[in-house]
Write a protein that holds these residues in place. Structure first.
Motif, PDB file in Angstrom:
ATOM      1  N   HIS A 250       2.862   2.890  20.737  1.00 53.15           N
ATOM      2  CA  HIS A 250       3.575   4.171  20.874  1.00 53.15           C
ATOM      3  C   HIS A 250       5.086   3.948  20.934  1.00 53.15           C
ATOM      4  CE1 HIS A 250       0.212   7.097  22.188  1.00 53.15           C
ATOM      5  NE2 HIS A 250      -0.281   6.111  21.463  1.00 53.15           N
ATOM      6  N   PHE A 251       5.483   2.904  21.646  1.00 50.20           N
ATOM      7  CA  PHE A 251       6.918   2.596  21.695  1.00 50.20           C
ATOM      8  C   PHE A 251       7.421   2.171  20.311  1.00 50.20           C
ATOM      9  CE2 PHE A 251       5.925   2.185  26.243  1.00 50.20           C
ATOM     10  CZ  PHE A 251       6.965   2.937  26.782  1.00 50.20           C
ATOM     11  N   ALA A 252       6.585   1.420  19.594  1.00 48.40           N
ATOM     12  CA  ALA A 252       6.972   0.979  18.250  1.00 48.40           C
ATOM     13  C   ALA A 252       7.190   2.181  17.332  1.00 48.40           C
ATOM     14  CB  ALA A 252       5.897   0.059  17.668  1.00 48.40           C
ATOM     15  N   LYS A 253       6.370   3.202  17.556  1.00 46.55           N
ATOM     16  CA  LYS A 253       6.467   4.407  16.736  1.00 46.55           C
ATOM     17  C   LYS A 253       7.707   5.222  17.104  1.00 46.55           C
ATOM     18  CE  LYS A 253       2.124   5.660  15.979  1.00 46.55           C
ATOM     19  NZ  LYS A 253       1.359   5.706  14.764  1.00 46.55           N
ATOM     20  N   LYS A 254       7.985   5.245  18.403  1.00 55.79           N
ATOM     21  CA  LYS A 254       8.998   6.169  18.907  1.00 55.79           C
ATOM     22  C   LYS A 254      10.425   5.655  18.709  1.00 55.79           C
ATOM     23  CE  LYS A 254       9.724   9.097  22.973  1.00 55.79           C
ATOM     24  NZ  LYS A 254       9.336   9.309  24.388  1.00 55.79           N
TER      25      LYS A 254
ATOM     26  N   VAL B 181       0.829  -1.216   0.000  1.00 61.91           N
ATOM     27  CA  VAL B 181       0.000   0.000   0.000  1.00 61.91           C
ATOM     28  C   VAL B 181       0.860   1.262   0.000  1.00 61.91           C
ATOM     29  CG1 VAL B 181      -1.893   1.226   1.171  1.00 61.91           C
ATOM     30  CG2 VAL B 181      -1.749  -1.256   1.323  1.00 61.91           C
ATOM     31  N   GLY B 182       2.053   1.172   0.585  1.00 63.75           N
ATOM     32  CA  GLY B 182       2.888   2.359   0.724  1.00 63.75           C
ATOM     33  C   GLY B 182       2.660   3.068   2.043  1.00 63.75           C
ATOM     34  N   MET B 183       1.913   2.418   2.936  1.00 61.15           N
ATOM     35  CA  MET B 183       1.560   3.046   4.216  1.00 61.15           C
ATOM     36  C   MET B 183       2.475   2.511   5.317  1.00 61.15           C
ATOM     37  SD  MET B 183      -0.446   4.933   6.138  1.00 61.15           S
ATOM     38  CE  MET B 183      -1.823   5.291   5.062  1.00 61.15           C
ATOM     39  N   PRO B 184       3.169   3.394   6.051  1.00 60.82           N
ATOM     40  CA  PRO B 184       3.922   2.928   7.217  1.00 60.82           C
ATOM     41  C   PRO B 184       2.988   2.749   8.409  1.00 60.82           C
ATOM     42  CG  PRO B 184       4.277   5.271   6.885  1.00 60.82           C
ATOM     43  CD  PRO B 184       3.311   4.831   5.815  1.00 60.82           C
ATOM     44  N   VAL B 185       3.063   1.612   9.067  1.00 54.32           N
ATOM     45  CA  VAL B 185       2.230   1.399  10.251  1.00 54.32           C
ATOM     46  C   VAL B 185       3.105   1.021  11.435  1.00 54.32           C
ATOM     47  CG1 VAL B 185       0.230   0.634   8.909  1.00 54.32           C
ATOM     48  CG2 VAL B 185       1.831  -1.072   9.798  1.00 54.32           C
ATOM     49  N   SER B 186       2.579   1.273  12.637  1.00 47.69           N
ATOM     50  CA  SER B 186       3.228   0.810  13.859  1.00 47.69           C
ATOM     51  C   SER B 186       2.311  -0.201  14.524  1.00 47.69           C
ATOM     52  CB  SER B 186       3.464   1.976  14.821  1.00 47.69           C
ATOM     53  OG  SER B 186       4.332   2.902  14.226  1.00 47.69           O
ATOM     54  N   ILE B 187       2.905  -1.242  15.068  1.00 46.15           N
ATOM     55  CA  ILE B 187       2.111  -2.315  15.639  1.00 46.15           C
ATOM     56  C   ILE B 187       2.492  -2.517  17.097  1.00 46.15           C
ATOM     57  CG2 ILE B 187       1.583  -4.783  15.487  1.00 46.15           C
ATOM     58  CD1 ILE B 187       2.410  -4.363  12.399  1.00 46.15           C
ATOM     59  N   GLY B 188       1.480  -2.515  17.959  1.00 46.67           N
ATOM     60  CA  GLY B 188       1.701  -2.784  19.372  1.00 46.67           C
ATOM     61  C   GLY B 188       0.980  -4.067  19.746  1.00 46.67           C
ATOM     62  N   LEU B 189       1.615  -4.904  20.583  1.00 48.18           N
ATOM     63  CA  LEU B 189       1.016  -6.175  20.988  1.00 48.18           C
ATOM     64  C   LEU B 189       1.098  -6.300  22.495  1.00 48.18           C
ATOM     65  CD1 LEU B 189       2.912  -8.114  18.237  1.00 48.18           C
ATOM     66  CD2 LEU B 189       0.420  -8.039  18.344  1.00 48.18           C
ATOM     67  N   GLY B 190       0.006  -6.738  23.104  1.00 47.36           N
ATOM     68  CA  GLY B 190       0.007  -6.880  24.564  1.00 47.36           C
ATOM     69  C   GLY B 190      -1.192  -7.674  25.034  1.00 47.36           C
ATOM     70  N   PRO B 191      -1.210  -8.005  26.338  1.00 48.36           N
ATOM     71  CA  PRO B 191      -2.287  -8.832  26.889  1.00 48.36           C
ATOM     72  C   PRO B 191      -3.619  -8.086  27.041  1.00 48.36           C
ATOM     73  CG  PRO B 191      -0.701  -8.252  28.596  1.00 48.36           C
ATOM     74  CD  PRO B 191      -0.138  -7.756  27.312  1.00 48.36           C
TER      75      PRO B 191
ATOM     76  N   LYS C 228       8.432  -2.214  32.859  1.00 49.49           N
ATOM     77  CA  LYS C 228       9.407  -1.294  32.268  1.00 49.49           C
ATOM     78  C   LYS C 228       8.689  -0.252  31.407  1.00 49.49           C
ATOM     79  CE  LYS C 228      13.337  -1.187  29.103  1.00 49.49           C
ATOM     80  NZ  LYS C 228      13.916  -1.902  27.947  1.00 49.49           N
ATOM     81  N   ALA C 229       7.741  -0.724  30.604  1.00 47.61           N
ATOM     82  CA  ALA C 229       7.016   0.191  29.726  1.00 47.61           C
ATOM     83  C   ALA C 229       6.187   1.179  30.539  1.00 47.61           C
ATOM     84  CB  ALA C 229       6.118  -0.609  28.779  1.00 47.61           C
ATOM     85  N   LEU C 230       5.506   0.677  31.562  1.00 48.73           N
ATOM     86  CA  LEU C 230       4.657   1.552  32.392  1.00 48.73           C
ATOM     87  C   LEU C 230       5.479   2.679  33.011  1.00 48.73           C
ATOM     88  CD1 LEU C 230       2.410  -1.013  34.344  1.00 48.73           C
ATOM     89  CD2 LEU C 230       1.677   0.549  32.539  1.00 48.73           C
ATOM     90  N   LYS C 231       6.706   2.335  33.468  1.00 45.20           N
ATOM     91  CA  LYS C 231       7.544   3.339  34.132  1.00 45.20           C
ATOM     92  C   LYS C 231       7.981   4.438  33.166  1.00 45.20           C
ATOM     93  CE  LYS C 231       9.324   0.640  37.996  1.00 45.20           C
ATOM     94  NZ  LYS C 231      10.436  -0.166  38.541  1.00 45.20           N
ATOM     95  N   LEU C 232       8.103   4.073  31.887  1.00 44.55           N
ATOM     96  CA  LEU C 232       8.554   5.053  30.889  1.00 44.55           C
ATOM     97  C   LEU C 232       7.400   5.845  30.282  1.00 44.55           C
ATOM     98  CD1 LEU C 232      11.139   2.861  28.945  1.00 44.55           C
ATOM     99  CD2 LEU C 232      11.652   4.947  30.238  1.00 44.55           C
TER     100      LEU C 232
END
Length: 467
Positions: free
Chosen positions: A161-165, A141-151, A183-187
């Motif tokens: 957001h971390f994937a993007k940053k 497609v030409g579209m950049p995407v960020s993917i987040g995975l979690g419970p 770790k993620a929560l603290k940041l």
DNA sequence: TCTGGGGTCCTAGGACCC
DNA sequence: TCTGGGGTCCTAGGACCC
């Protein structure tokens, strides 16, 4: 496990698909009427351009910057994001489209730790699945995407957001252990948490709660007592890894609104009526598209709140149908009647809108026992079906109601006639081509889109030619 | 001069019912 | 003088999301 696939700077990325020369340069996309900045490239964000900044301020503050500016082109954004979703549909076991640029994906519970069982996912891990999905969407497609995975969905959003940053994640961040979660929560600043808006963030910060971790550490009873609010309590649970936001179905809209601000201001009833008529038609189309009918139609008008030198007026009223309907003619008629009630001569109107409410499935509908002419309902239905079909095949607004058209007596009509007189369509062949599009042309003029890109994926006239 | 356009859910409180 | 105990439905307003 949940995933969220989020298009990076969605509208800007759509524009760049057909303007690869803008890669690496500051780009912004404006709202309707070229009013405010609604999307920014990373380069534009780095310049300090804020979301929602009015365009005229942008021009004042960055007079010498080379910033590419686009009017919003939803035809293009809708088409390209649909393509993204069509890829996700094939790659994910289940998905839910959350917004134009975001899509949740679900993974079945039966998976082993860090290993998707679904046979359709021919990969080792979720992390690898995400990285591959990103590659495929970027290439196809030409579209950049960020993917987040979690419970939980809230943790997946955080991961995206971390994937993007951080480039190191290669566009996919996976939170699958408690260590990673902590770790993620603290940041993560509290105000960035999904479900924590400006108000709650301010309240929490005032209590010394600065990060998602600080919040997650509080006691559940404290959260409930302090906010007395189930929504924020769910957010707290989700941050602690407890999945509690229900999976949404492709829900039908419970209310539908079509509204616009005008380019300039409107003082006469006829012009206002023409706009309201068009919004009512759009509402009826949206109702039919999701197989629903509405019991209430509301209309609002308001003056320009920024013009403090002018008298201000705001009004909203509604009308109820005895039998809920999605008939264009019935909804336009009702909206026009409401407008007659709330229109007051002498004000400068800046915005109007039509809202349909009391939306229910179109069958079965409670009929009116005393209806005098049930045949009429069937005729209206057939008419709408025919118009929808023609407009789908031949382009939107090939057929319109008389009330959607300009007349010689309203301002849009006068403007159109003046343009024709001034030779806007010079040759006779151009004139012939332009005629069926006169209405659309008038509307393009009524709402400002001075920097609109073309639609090479949906219009033959805009198809790309190699020169 | 110029300032977007959509949605959802929850809660409190009032009107009304028995 | 004293005045119960349960419901439902609707609306406005406030919070959030994109």
């Amino acid at each position: 496990m949940y995933g969220i696939v989020d298009c990076d700077n969605c509208y800007v990325s759509c524009e760049r698909v057909f303007r690869p020369d803008l890669e690496g340069k500051p780009v912004v996309v404006l709202s309707n009427n070229d009013g405010c900045v609604v999307a920014r490239s990373n380069e534009a964000k780095a310049l300090g351009i804020k979301a929602g900044m009015p365009y005229f301020q942008l021009k004042q503050q960055y007079p010498n910057q080379d910033i590419a500016v686009f009017s919003s082109n939803y035809e293009l954004y809708g088409e390209l994001t649909d393509r993204v979703v069509s890829i996700i549909r094939k790659e994910a076991p289940a998905y839910f489209r959350y917004s134009i640029d975001e899509c949740f994906v679900y993974f079945p519970k039966e998976r082993k730790e860090n290993n998707v069982q679904c046979s359709m996912l021919n990969v080792q891990s979720l992390k690898e699945w995400g990285e591959n999905l990103h590659k495929k969407i970027k290439q196809w497609v030409g579209m950049p995407v960020s993917i987040g995975l979690g419970p939980t969905k809230t943790l997946a959003k955080m991961a995206s957001h971390f994937a993007k940053k951080y480039k190191g994640y290669r566009h996919c961040c996976l939170i699958d252990t408690d260590e990673k979660r902590i770790k993620a929560l603290k940041l993560y600043p509290i105000e960035e948490v999904w479900g924590i808006g400006r108000r709650y963030a301010a309240k929490l910060q005032a209590m010394g709660i600065k990060t998602a971790y600080d919040f997650a550490q509080m006691h559940g009873t404290w959260v409930r007592a302090t906010f007395n609010n189930i929504v924020i309590y769910r957010t707290w649970q989700e941050l602690n890894g407890i999945d509690c936001i229900p999976n949404e179905e492709m829900a039908k809209k419970k209310s539908i609104c079509t509204s616009r601000s005008f380019n300039g201001m409107i003082t006469d009833f006829e012009t206002l009526r023409t706009h309201v008529s068009n919004y009512a038609v759009r509402c009826a189309e949206k109702l039919r598209a999701q197989n629903t009918v509405a019991g209430i139609v509301g209309v609002f008008v308001n003056t320009n709140p920024f013009r403090e030198d002018l008298p201000q007026y705001w009004n909203f009223q509604e009308a109820r149908f005895i039998v809920p309907t999605n008939s264009t003619i019935e909804i336009v008629k009702a909206a026009t009647e409401v407008l007659q009630h709330i229109f007051v001569k002498g004000y400068h109107y800046k915005k109007a809108g039509v809202i349909v409410m009391g939306v229910v499935p179109d069958s079965p509908v409670q009929q009116d026992l005393f209806a005098s002419n049930p045949e009429q309902t069937k005729k209206l239905k057939r008419l709408d079906e025919a118009i929808d079909r023609i407009n789908k095949i031949n382009g939107t607004e090939t057929i319109v109601l008389g009330s959607q058209q300009y007349t010689k007596n309203n301002e849009m009509g006068k403007a159109a006639i003046k343009r024709e007189e001034n030779g806007a369509c010079s040759s006779s062949s151009e004139r012939k081509q332009a005629r069926p599009k006169v209405k659309a042309d008038v509307f393009a003029n009524a709402i400002k889109h001075e920097h609109r890109s073309k639609n090479p994926t949906t219009r033959w006239s805009d198809i790309i030619e190699l020169k």
